[in-house]
Design a protein around this motif. Structure first.
Motif, mmCIF file in Angstrom:
data_model
loop_
_atom_site.group_PDB
_atom_site.id
_atom_site.type_symbol
_atom_site.label_atom_id
_atom_site.label_comp_id
_atom_site.label_asym_id
_atom_site.label_seq_id
_atom_site.Cartn_x
_atom_site.Cartn_y
_atom_site.Cartn_z
ATOM 1 N N UNK A 69 -0.083 -2.364 7.243
ATOM 2 C CA UNK A 69 0.325 -1.612 6.050
ATOM 3 C C UNK A 69 0.839 -2.631 5.035
ATOM 4 N N UNK A 70 -0.030 -2.986 4.121
ATOM 5 C CA UNK A 70 0.317 -3.992 3.112
ATOM 6 C C UNK A 70 1.250 -3.398 2.059
ATOM 7 N N UNK A 71 2.393 -4.033 1.812
ATOM 8 C CA UNK A 71 3.255 -3.566 0.715
ATOM 9 C C UNK A 71 2.605 -3.852 -0.631
ATOM 10 N N UNK A 72 2.950 -3.068 -1.621
ATOM 11 C CA UNK A 72 2.407 -3.271 -2.964
ATOM 12 C C UNK A 72 2.802 -4.645 -3.478
ATOM 13 N N UNK A 73 1.832 -5.356 -4.067
ATOM 14 C CA UNK A 73 2.102 -6.650 -4.677
ATOM 15 C C UNK A 73 2.180 -7.811 -3.715
ATOM 16 N N UNK A 74 1.978 -7.580 -2.416
ATOM 17 C CA UNK A 74 2.023 -8.674 -1.444
ATOM 18 C C UNK A 74 0.827 -9.588 -1.646
ATOM 19 N N UNK A 75 1.097 -10.839 -2.003
ATOM 20 C CA UNK A 75 0.018 -11.758 -2.363
ATOM 21 C C UNK A 75 -0.711 -12.313 -1.150
ATOM 22 N N UNK A 76 0.007 -12.556 -0.055
ATOM 23 C CA UNK A 76 -0.596 -13.160 1.141
ATOM 24 C C UNK A 76 -0.281 -12.301 2.359
ATOM 25 N N UNK A 77 -0.959 -11.162 2.504
ATOM 26 C CA UNK A 77 -0.614 -10.236 3.595
ATOM 27 C C UNK A 77 -0.835 -10.806 4.989
ATOM 28 N N UNK A 78 -1.706 -11.812 5.120
ATOM 29 C CA UNK A 78 -1.955 -12.393 6.439
ATOM 30 C C UNK A 78 -0.669 -12.974 7.036
ATOM 31 N N UNK A 79 0.263 -13.382 6.173
ATOM 32 C CA UNK A 79 1.530 -13.932 6.640
ATOM 33 C C UNK A 79 2.392 -12.881 7.336
ATOM 34 N N UNK A 80 2.066 -11.613 7.135
ATOM 35 C CA UNK A 80 2.837 -10.541 7.760
ATOM 36 C C UNK A 80 2.407 -10.266 9.193
ATOM 37 N N UNK A 81 1.356 -10.918 9.647
ATOM 38 C CA UNK A 81 0.870 -10.679 11.000
ATOM 39 C C UNK A 81 1.549 -11.625 11.983
ATOM 40 N N UNK A 82 2.519 -11.108 12.701
ATOM 41 C CA UNK A 82 3.246 -11.881 13.705
ATOM 42 C C UNK A 82 3.839 -10.905 14.707
ATOM 43 N N UNK A 83 4.345 -11.443 15.804
ATOM 44 C CA UNK A 83 4.977 -10.586 16.806
ATOM 45 C C UNK A 83 6.176 -9.857 16.220
#
Length: 238
Positions: A69-83
């Motif tokens: 679930x990408x937040x609005x305006x998140x430029x690099x959503x891949x960085x949100x993928x972690x444990x």
């Protein structure tokens, strides 16, 4: 032992088992070094305590697909993928492993300013489905706009050609609610591409305040919180 060795070699000697089986145990998150899980077969050990989880299972690790679930305006959503950002209520039952965050292919792009579901997959079958059938897969998006939406504007949103008469993907738009000077629209579109919703809203004289993608094909985002992710379940199909 005077020289450090690969963890996979130590595990193979302890069990005993083949080096390939040792790597499967390690990458499956079943091996601890001094009480800490280590998932890298190449990790070097000397005299540390190496243990195999009593519940360890030797099995091939299938490729996974992650829904974010990408937040609005998140430029690099891949960085949100972690444990740390894994949804604690994920119904899949899949154990989070480090290898699940490597070799991920981003699929079905989304406008940077929008929020909503993004797909990252290691599975070539999922990638092929979402790429080759892109024009056949319906996505659902909610859009908040400024002011009230007239029947004429709603009809204009669904016009199937652009200002030059060129065909556009079929857009189905409906009005969900209208209050306090804002209206909430729901779009269902096959073959959508970034910029399409912004274009049809601008053409209808509507100012977008927020946009969220809530479904791709037959897979909904459901209650997934912003900034968190879950696994695609075995019974889910786009």
């Amino acid at each position: 032992m005077s020289e450090p060795v690969r963890l996979s070699k130590r595990v193979a000697a302890l069990l005993p088992c083949s080096r390939k089986e040792a790597e499967q145990y390690i990458e499956g998150g079943w091996v601890r070094v001094n009480g800490q899980v280590v998932e890298e077969p190449h990790f070097r050990v000397l005299d540390e305590k190496v243990e195999l989880d009593p519940e360890a299972r030797l099995m091939e690790l299938p490729p996974v697909t992650l829904l974010l679930h990408k937040p609005a305006g998140q430029a690099a959503p891949l960085q949100l993928l972690s444990a740390a950002t894994h949804w604690q209520d994920d119904p899949s039952g899949i154990r989070v492993l480090k290898r699940h965050f490597s070799q991920l292919t981003p699929l079905v792009p989304l406008e940077p300013a929008a929020s909503g579901m993004l797909v990252y997959s290691q599975d070539w079958r999922v990638a092929r489905k979402l790429t080759e059938d892109e024009r056949l897969i319906e996505v659902e998006v909610t859009v908040e706009v400024q002011g009230e939406v007239s029947a004429a504007q709603l009809a204009l949103l669904m016009r199937d050609t652009d200002t030059r008469g060129q065909p556009l993907p079929m857009v189905k738009a409906s009005l969900n609610s209208s209050a306090e000077g804002r209206s909430k629209l729901r779009f269902a579109i096959k073959g959508v591409h970034p910029g399409l919703i912004a274009y049809v809203c601008e053409r209808a004289g509507l100012q977008i305040l927020a946009m969220k993608r809530i479904r791709i094909g037959r897979v909904p985002m459901t209650q997934l919180p912003p900034g968190q992710w879950r696994y695609l379940q075995a019974n889910e199909r786009f």
